[in-house]
Structure formats: C-alpha cells, structure tokens
Scaffold this active site. Structure first.
Site, PDB file in Angstrom:
ATOM      1  N   ASP A  49       0.750  -1.046   0.032  1.00  0.00           N
ATOM      2  CA  ASP A  49      -0.233  -0.043  -0.054  1.00  0.00           C
ATOM      3  C   ASP A  49       0.763   1.090   0.013  1.00  0.00           C
ATOM      4  OD1 ASP A  49      -2.163  -1.568   0.004  1.00  0.00           O
ATOM      5  OD2 ASP A  49      -3.146  -0.872   1.788  1.00  0.00           O
ATOM      6  N   GLY A  50       2.022   1.250   0.605  1.00  0.00           N
ATOM      7  CA  GLY A  50       2.788   2.342   0.763  1.00  0.00           C
ATOM      8  C   GLY A  50       3.485   2.768  -0.751  1.00  0.00           C
TER       9      GLY A  50
ATOM     10  N   THR B 158      -9.636   2.679   6.455  1.00  0.00           N
ATOM     11  CA  THR B 158      -9.216   1.522   6.877  1.00  0.00           C
ATOM     12  C   THR B 158      -7.883   1.723   7.478  1.00  0.00           C
ATOM     13  OG1 THR B 158      -8.627   1.157   4.672  1.00  0.00           O
ATOM     14  CG2 THR B 158     -11.008   0.045   5.372  1.00  0.00           C
ATOM     15  N   ALA B 159      -7.348   2.874   7.510  1.00  0.00           N
ATOM     16  CA  ALA B 159      -6.125   3.189   7.981  1.00  0.00           C
ATOM     17  C   ALA B 159      -6.021   3.666   9.263  1.00  0.00           C
ATOM     18  CB  ALA B 159      -5.290   4.166   7.106  1.00  0.00           C
ATOM     19  N   TYR B 160      -5.463   5.096   9.452  1.00  0.00           N
ATOM     20  CA  TYR B 160      -5.076   5.328  10.833  1.00  0.00           C
ATOM     21  C   TYR B 160      -6.638   5.628  11.717  1.00  0.00           C
ATOM     22  CZ  TYR B 160      -2.870   7.970  14.706  1.00  0.00           C
ATOM     23  OH  TYR B 160      -2.496   8.449  16.033  1.00  0.00           O
TER      24      TYR B 160
ATOM     25  N   GLU C  55      -4.591  10.192   4.786  1.00  0.00           N
ATOM     26  CA  GLU C  55      -5.272  11.244   5.534  1.00  0.00           C
ATOM     27  C   GLU C  55      -4.234  12.209   6.020  1.00  0.00           C
ATOM     28  OE1 GLU C  55      -2.268   8.915   7.213  1.00  0.00           O
ATOM     29  OE2 GLU C  55      -4.319   7.718   7.479  1.00  0.00           O
TER      30      GLU C  55
ATOM     31  N   SER D  22      -8.035   2.985  13.438  1.00  0.00           N
ATOM     32  CA  SER D  22      -7.467   2.708  14.823  1.00  0.00           C
ATOM     33  C   SER D  22      -7.985   3.898  15.875  1.00  0.00           C
ATOM     34  CB  SER D  22      -5.742   2.909  14.706  1.00  0.00           C
ATOM     35  OG  SER D  22      -5.228   2.031  13.930  1.00  0.00           O
TER      36      SER D  22
ATOM     37  N   ALA E 205      -7.774  10.051  20.682  1.00  0.00           N
ATOM     38  CA  ALA E 205      -7.675  10.277  22.034  1.00  0.00           C
ATOM     39  C   ALA E 205      -8.242  11.663  22.399  1.00  0.00           C
ATOM     40  CB  ALA E 205      -6.531   9.949  22.444  1.00  0.00           C
TER      41      ALA E 205
END
Lengths: 343, 343, 343, 343
Positions: free
Chosen positions: C100-101, C223-225, C183, C228, C247
C-alpha cells in the site's frame, strides 16, 4: 493493609462493609476420601447430556459417592435420588453438563444467600464457554484427578464468582429477589420508546438514563451482554460491578465500574411515559411498573467455580479464543516471556 | 468471606496475595490535639499559591503545628523548615495548594513503598479537579473543622488511592522504579510508526499490541488519559488496574480491567522495528530500548486522600460536572430518592 | 436529480460546487491496441520488486509498449527510460509493485491537480492490501486480459479514489501543498501535552479539539489510521471526508462524516501552549507553528484504481479478511442470496 | 468530473446508477407571487399546534394562498380544504407545526417516489429539533420573508434530504414498501434472544449480524437512533447510507458508511431460531417472518427542507447545542476565523 496503623495522630475506621474480601482466586483441595454427595445438573431436554449424566452417575456411585439430581428430571433417572431445595447447600460438589446456560441454571438453585455454595465444575457438551472450561469427553479423567488426587498433586484452581442480589421494590415494599451471575437488565422490552431511568449508587443520584436499557453486571457478565453493549472486559476476580447502558440517547455515556460493595438502584420514575421490563440472567422477565425500583447488592457468598488453569488464565484464553479479542492484526504467534533477574 | 469454611470435605487456600484488602473508603479522625507536623506543598512557580502557603503556615503555627516545606522552595520561605526525604513519611498531614498536577507531584515524594503515607488534603488554586475537591478560599475553615473537630463532629471521609509501582527492566536487570497514581504510558513518542508491544498478565502472555500506545492505570487514572483513549470510568475505590490501548491497529481491542493484585508486564520485543517511549504520570519520559520491559504491580501503601463528601460522592460529582458524563440529553434536574420500607 | 424542475412556483440553484460528481465506480476499457506508455513504480529498496519490474518491463516491451520508470531508479534499470515530472500525467497506465505504501508513493507523484490521472493497477509483493488487490505472481496474466482483452471481454472495474488537497498556511500565506489519499494528521508529535485545535467546516467554527491529534481523511483512509482512532468504515466510493479525533479529552466527541465538497480547516491558535506536528499520508512530517492552518479540500481529479471485483467488493473482502470486521462470533460460512421475484 | 475524458487510450463508463447526484445543498427562490397552495400539517392531538394552524391559515388566506390540511383533521378545521392523496405532490409548499415526529409524519404522506416533493418548512411548537429549525413564534415573520421576499433578498437555504425506500419481501414477493427519512430498524422486539441476520450490499454478502438489531439509515438518521447505537455523525448532505448494529455480539463490528446508491438487503434466514421485528422511522412495526428480507435503496426524490442558515450550519449547531457534541472539555467560546490571503 493498615495504612494508618501506628500513625501518631490519626485513627481510621472503614466506611466499606467489611464482610467482603479481595480473595477471589483460590486453591481448593478435597479432603482424603473425596466428596460424599454430588449434585449432577444437566442441560434441559438434551439427549447427549442425559446419556453423559447416566454414565457419570454410574461412575461416581461405583466410587462410593452419593449422586443427586434435580427433582424435575427424576422421572428420567428413577434409580437416582432427588435433591430437595434444602439439600442443595449441603452437597460437596456440583457438576454441570451442558453450556453456560446450564451453569446459570445451577446458580439459580442457590436462591438464598445465607450459606456458602459448594464448588462447581462444569463440562461443556458442545463448544467450551466462559463458564464451561472442561469438555464432557474428559469428565471422568478430570474428576478422578480432582476428587482422589494422587499424593502431592497439583492444587485445583478455583475462582470465587460473586453474584448480585437484585431486589425488586414497588409501592415501598420488596416484591421479588433474584440472584444473578451475568446481569440484571432493565430494558424497553417490546416498547418502541426508550426507557427513562434514574440510577442511584450508594443512595446518591448518579445519572438519568435514556436508553434501550441498562445493564448491572458482576464481572462474570462482562463477556456476555455487557460486551455487546460496549462494556469493558473485566476479569472475574475484580471485586466490582459494571454499569453499562444499551444504546443510550447521549454522546457522553461511558460504562461505569464501581466497587462491588456499592449498592446500585435503578428506579423507573412515576412520570415515565412507558413501562419497562426487567430480566435476570436472561430469565424471569417481568414488567416493571412505574415507581418501582431494582436494588442490586453483592451477594454474601460467591460461586466457587473450578478452573482448568491457574489464576485468570481460563478467562484470558476465553476472551482471545472465543471473543477474538486482540490488540493486533498480526497473526498470533506463541510469545515467550523475557528472562529477568529479580534480585 | 470464608466461602468454604466448615464445609465437610474441602479446604481452601488463596492464590491471591493477601497483603491487599478491599477497604478503600475510610473514616479518618485526628486524635485530640490534632497533627504535630504538616507538610505544605505548592504549585511550582505560582504566586498565588505562594501567598496562600505563607498565609496557611502562619495560621497553622499559630495553632502550635510544626510546618514543613519542600527543600526546593526554602529560599522563598526562609522562616519555615525544610522537609528532608526521610522526614516525609513521618509528617501527620500533607496539604497541597495548586491543581491535580501538584497532587501528582506530592505523591512522587513518597518514592519508596516501605511505610504508610500520611493523609493528604488538597486545595485547588483554580477550578476544582478530581484530586482537588476543596478550594483554596475555604482552606482555614475546612482545616479547622478537620483538625480540631468539635465534640461529636462528623467523620472525615477519605479514599485510599492505590498507586502502581512500575519497574523498568533492561538486559535482565531493574534500571528504574516509578510510582504512579494516574498512569504508566508506553507510546510511540515522536516516531511516526505504531509501537509493537507484548503484554503479559501474571506471567502469561495476554496479547500483542500494535497501537499508538498502551496505558496501565490504577482507577485514579480512569478520568485522565485512559478516558481520552476510550477507557471506562472506574470509581477510585475499585481494587483493579485498567489496561487501555491508544489507537490500536485492530477492530477488536477493548479496554481490560484486571485485579489490582495482578502483575502487568509490557515488553518491547527485540525484533521491534522502532523504539518506544515510557512516561509515568506524564513525567520522567524515557526512551525504552528494544528488549526492555516495564513491570507494574500494586503498591503496598495507598495515598489516603481526604474527600469533601462520603464514599465516592466526590467522584460522581466530578464525572458529571467536570467530564459532563451523563446518560441522558435531558437537562439534569434534582432527583429525589424513592422512599422505601426495608424491613 | 432535479427535484424542483417543473414545479410551478419555485426555482432552485445549487450551493454546492458542481465540479464534483457522485460517479465513483467505473467500467474501464482500453481502446484497441492497448496502452502506448506504461509507468512502472516499485517498492523502494526491495530486491524482489526490482526483479519483478525487470520481468514485467521485458514482457511489456515485447508487446510494443513503451516502459517508463522513476528517475531515481534509472541507475538500476539503465535500459529503461525515465519519466519526468511532466510526463507522468501523459502515461496510459501506472503499475505498482510493492505494498500500500508504494501506491501512496505513486499517488504523490501526481502532485498537481490540473490534469486527470491515468488508471493504476497495483500488484502486492507480499500480502494483499486495501490498495493492492492483485498479487505479483499473477501480474502478466492479469495485464494480458486487461490490456488486450479478448472479444466481448468482461469490463474492468475501477474505483475513482478522491484525494484531499491540504494547504498549509502561516502568516496569512500558503506555505506548502500536499495531496493525500489516506489522511492528513495534525498531532502532538513528541510533545507530552495534548494539542488544542480549532476546527472549521465551510468557514464556520465546528468545534475546539483537545486531543492527541485530529485526522482528516478521504474514504480510502477509513481503513488506515482513522480506524485505529475509532472512525467508521467508509466505502471508497462515498463522496465524503471523515474527521476523526485521536484520544480526545472529551466524553462526547464522535467521528464526523461531512460532504466531500466541504472545506475543512484546522487552525493552531496563537495562544496554544504547544506547537503541533502535521503529516500527510504518514510522510512529510512538519512542525506546525502557532497561528498556522491546514485547509483540506477535495481534489479535482481522482485516482482511478483498478479492482479485482465489481463495485466495492474488493473493499468488503478487505474489511472482512484483513481487518476481521464482522458482526458475529459465529464462524463465517458461505451464504447464498435469497431468491426473489422483482416484478 | 470526467477523469478519463480525452485520455488517449481508454474509455470509461459508469457502474453507478446515474439518476442520483451530489447536489444536496440548494438555494431556493419562490417565483414572484409566491406559492398558490400550501399544505399545513400539525402535531397530532396538540391544542397549541391547532391554534397555530388556525392562525397561520387565516394569515395565508389573507394573502391569497389556498390552504390545505390533512383529511383526518378536517373536522377540526371545517372551513379549510382537505388534501387528497393525489394532491399532495402538487402543493407549492408544506408547513409543519410540531416536532421532528410531525416532519416524519409529513414525509410519510409522500409514499410513492414517482414525483418531486415540494419544499418543506418546519416550525417547532416546543424546543427546536434537527428537522425543526424555526420556532412557531416566528412563523409569520419567517414566511413573509420567504414567500414574498423583498427585492434582492437573500436566498433561501435548503437541504435535499434523501429517503430510503424499504421493500419487504417474503416468499419471493414484495409485501410492503415504506419510505424512511430517519431509519429502517430490524430488531429482536420483545424476544429475549439476539437476532441473527444476513446483510447483503449490492447483492454481495457483507456480513452475518448477531445483535439486538440493525439500523439502515440515511444521513438524516445519524443523529437519531443510530447515534445511540454508536454510529458516526453524518452531515445530511453526504450521499450515503449508514449501517449501524445495535449491541452486536462481536468485538469487531464497527458502523459502516456505504454509497447512497448501494442497495442494502437484510435477510432473516429460514434457520433463524427467532422471528424479528421491523419498523420504519419508529412506526409501522411489523413481525418479520423467517426467510423474509428488507431491501433498502435510495429514493429517487429527496425532501427539500428549508434551513435557517446556509449549507450545513443548522446541522452543526444542532449536534453542538442539542447533542452537546464537542471535542473539548473547555467551555465553548466564540472563535473567529483566522484571516488569510488566498491569492
């Protein structure tokens, strides 16, 4: 812990009820000779469980153990003795054959909270569950090692799972009492509208809840419905109660974990638009009238459940294997503990 | 609780360490005459806190109390005595003037875990916090009632807040120890990549974590960083440790609540691509080398913190007023407890 | 849709920018003869990817296709031609070999937004990813069918993945521009303190953010960061932007999904205690000074990425297989679609 | 956007249905003379709403506008005309007096999807809601400016809120159709057991759901029940459908956002242990038999709802003021937009 003992100028007393302790993870040892009386409880209407019960009863009686069954299955096992409501506390060991539901059923047989509960060992008829760490196929082998252990045997690991006593009040008087191992749920039942509930902790108003429902759970329930509603995973030996809303009409409601010895009260106010429903370990569903309350407090006696592994290992295995809990998308590999000097 | 005492055929021993108890909510009473020695700790570089300290010191000395301050502020208060590292455990009362950070600083003065910690009362210089339930303006009035209570006074409510002892290991040896009241955090620091950590509980591998970080927190920390990362609200008197991931690379990671007496170990594996960072109550940030570990265990002695209200009321007020926790979008009104007969 | 057309008494104009459309899921067909020029991009410093590039280049040239590579790898492939910055928009097809990178790297080559982007097909050197639905082993077979399709071949499925143009402003002037597919992240970097950010949508103040960071993501980044940090799963063809806090210091922050054509601005106020860090698709990390802003808007041109399956099937397979997304703890079995008359 | 137009060697067609567009945020202008016919809809059994309706009807008729009411309230307003089912599409403007529920009721009057829906303006009888941005007290003033705008008036802002057409199938045939603005819900109703549902998107099996229920919602529903179940906040102009589980029996279920033009199908399998219940915008509750399905697709015509402020401002105000959404615990202050050159 006596944090202030010997301090010069202060004395300390306890605001907590001292009848509960932090000891939850026990080592159990049967005295020489093993148990005299065993209660066998099986999954309702399950042929395989009946066969297994028959087989285990024969095996136990061959070893001089008195075997009891529930009165309601006596017709099925006419050569066995029935266990009356009074007897249940005096058996030496309970054995369940079925699933987690069978364990909840067994627990419900200990309806009062006046005497200690005998140890319980649970054999799964199908897939293993959080409350059924052993499989039925290995029952005799496991029991032999447990009840007539060889000299210098390994101890038997046991978790004391506390229950919550749920008292239903209406018109100022207690109407019913249920003991729960998984959860007490107050929800909207068939009503299309949210319930509106007032929640008190230790007599103080904690919050107003507008939601599909509210869950009051001991740690054993943290992997059951509370998990579905977004509650945290709580190891069975943490002395606490989990308060988890179901679909709350609020962005800022987060599950609450409070001390086990806190008394939690859920009140359906008299001006509530709708009635509510209460249920206890998924059973005994009842309509909850306006101005009624449910008061949940820790039971005095815990259910001693025999584990396969020491401490909370069964539980960690359960959340990883059964619930697929994991912090990583990497495939799980076996990880070894780093070596360390601990002078 | 002696669940099996008197049972005919079993004996029970405990797998839990018995040095910890469930008692967390205490009633404190100073002996006649009140405290002899008081330690005053103030917010660093805050003029108002300095003025308040000066004022309180005069007031206390006027009542015959010996007043100590930290050595580092002695230049500012030349007429007061410094508290040496050894003295700190022998004072009768600690008073903080500042915010929650000042309380964390005070706690860090009790670096070893060999002796009980004196009671702490905290006055907020600004807005009230979770660790500062009293405002500075009312300090003298509150202290008068607390230290020289009238005959038949109400008791003083006090929560025993446990800390976690965090041992940092590398190359098999302990390198550093920190005590935390809010949390131990292992995170990626300035690294753009996630950390990969192995997490062990009681010596057993619990999970592999791929995340921004991992939080190990006593209940006091549940309203701090753990809350931001999605952790549950845990009342300060629940004897447990909260394990909360920060931005985990997984859909199925849920916060974990484990017994206070469980030992938690976070290991940075030797094959980790990146180093990590550890910090303790938001301080003492350190680089965590590959193959190092942090072992967190409950401290032997808790911090007795004086509350404004009985039991956990301060805390419920805090989560409602400060964090705006609520289960309802209805405006909060005062709710009265339903009347009830409890025969 | 012309909801008011023909209505008697109203006219309607659009407040939305009309340069964007809802069409995202396309059928692509190469004209007879196939592509003339192909750009091959490979994973940085990966021997296997180099070998595969070599092999594919030979195969393509044997079919009369001109093969270009990035200037920076020309030394490795002296017999191939370099692709200049200007050429990149005029190739007929891009092929990536890596993960993906590598796709993110390819996307970054299309730094301006003035011209359409050629279609991209991505071959994974290792495990398949969200942006790499084909494996390297099948490259020639897939390409043959794609580029020189047999008569009446099945169409090629293609998702138009939009990017966000991120403009960095300071002192009232634009300093840098980055295009992102996954992102834009503004976070606290190595700072121990939370960032404080002001977030504007379409020029209106939406909220103040106190958090570890804030993610601005097109659907490809869900579906990436963003995942999470707790963001929703968003199919790549939904024309929207996801705003996900990391957070947040709040109980009531929920991820936001806003129209793709909304302009999002993240401002670090001049009175912020700390600086912040910005990064773009996990790269180009930069310090963000006080009073600077990042303005994110939809790119004019999307990245046409060739899929293995029609519509969003690759994506559903990805979230189920790679992220283990599921609504059930039952083992997944193959489920057949219920039959239905649709008169 | 024509991403491949003019590219030398490819052609592109669309897999998406082209009848839907991205335009959602409109400027509406009544033609000189204003509307000829207005439909007034009021909250059921609400005296204040009846009085307001009476008052507005008089006011509108005094300005030469024909006023219609629902047939069912005709007895209450004998001097007004009833609106037949066929007429409803031909009125020039709809006005609601009540709450969000009254708007949902109005929407349900547009039961077929064959013709455009007239613009709607909604006045709240009590507190403002997401669908009722104006208060009843200002009705005449707002309508005067809207319908007979002064020369060079500001435009009227309008959001096109799409609905979902929900077709209920059983035994292979369509049984009923409902249009929803907030959500279609399939849940367990009064059953104590979870529902087990198969969810298909665009004909492909997406996941098996074990939960209390499953919500299929257009963006308008993201601030309703989907919010309670943990769904993201989605601005009303994002062309998407939100799929949110209610209390899923899984740790890894996350809400899904899919393209508006995806067809979503929820199937109750024939081997399901329990029946389920379906409801549509909280009404029309029906038992869902085993082997039945609900198919949800975007409606062809949207509901043009008149806003108070431009673009999505009403919505941002709503989530902040009504739902108390915020990323920060700091008190909200007015924040000014940073100045900027945009050469």
């Amino acid at each position: 812990m006596t944090p202030a003992s010997g301090r010069r100028n202060t004395t300390m007393a306890w605001a907590d009820d001292s009848s509960l302790g932090l000891h939850r993870r026990a080592l159990l040892r049967f005295k020489p000779g093993g148990p005299s009386t065993v209660l066998l409880v099986k999954k309702h209407r399950d042929t395989e469980a009946s066969q297994k019960l028959e087989q285990l009863a024969t095996w136990l009686r061959g070893r001089g153990v008195q075997v009891l069954v529930e009165r309601q299955v006596l017709a099925e096992f006419p050569h066995l003795e029935a266990c009356s409501g009074n007897d249940v506390h005096s058996v030496d060991l309970c054995i369940t054959l079925g699933g987690d539901g069978t364990v909840l059923h067994l627990a419900s047989l200990f309806a009062d909270d006046a005497r200690p509960i005998p140890p319980v060992i649970s054999f799964a008829m199908g897939t293993l569950g959080f409350l059924t760490p052993f499989s039925a196929g290995e029952a005799e082998a496991v029991l032999a090692k447990l009840l007539w252990p060889p000299w210098q045997a390994e101890p038997v690991f046991c978790t004391l799972r506390t229950r919550r006593q749920c008292e239903v009040y209406w018109a100022g008087r207690m109407q019913r009492v249920h003991m729960v191992l998984n959860e007490c749920l107050v929800d909207r039942g068939a009503s299309p509208a949210m319930v509106l509930l007032e929640c008190f902790v230790d007599g103080r108003h904690a919050t107003t809840v507008q939601a599909d429902g509210l869950i009051i759970a001991p740690p054993s329930g943290s992997t059951a419905y509370s998990m579905s509603a977004g509650g945290p995973m709580v190891a069975p030996s943490v002395p606490c109660t989990i308060i988890t809303p179901v679909a709350p009409h609020s962005l800022s409601f987060r599950p609450l974990v409070v001390p086990e010895n806190s008394v939690i009260e859920v009140h359906l106010p008299s001006n509530s638009r709708a009635q509510a429903r209460a249920s206890f370990d998924g059973r005994h569903a009842m309509r909850m009238l306006r101005d009624s309350s449910i008061v949940c407090r820790a039971s005095r006696y815990a259910l001693p459940m025999i584990n396969r592994h020491p401490l909370d290992e069964d539980w960690y295995e359960g959340i990883t294997q059964k619930l697929r809990w994991t912090g990583s998308l990497r495939p799980l590999t076996s990880v070894t503990h780093p070596p360390r000097d601990r002078t």
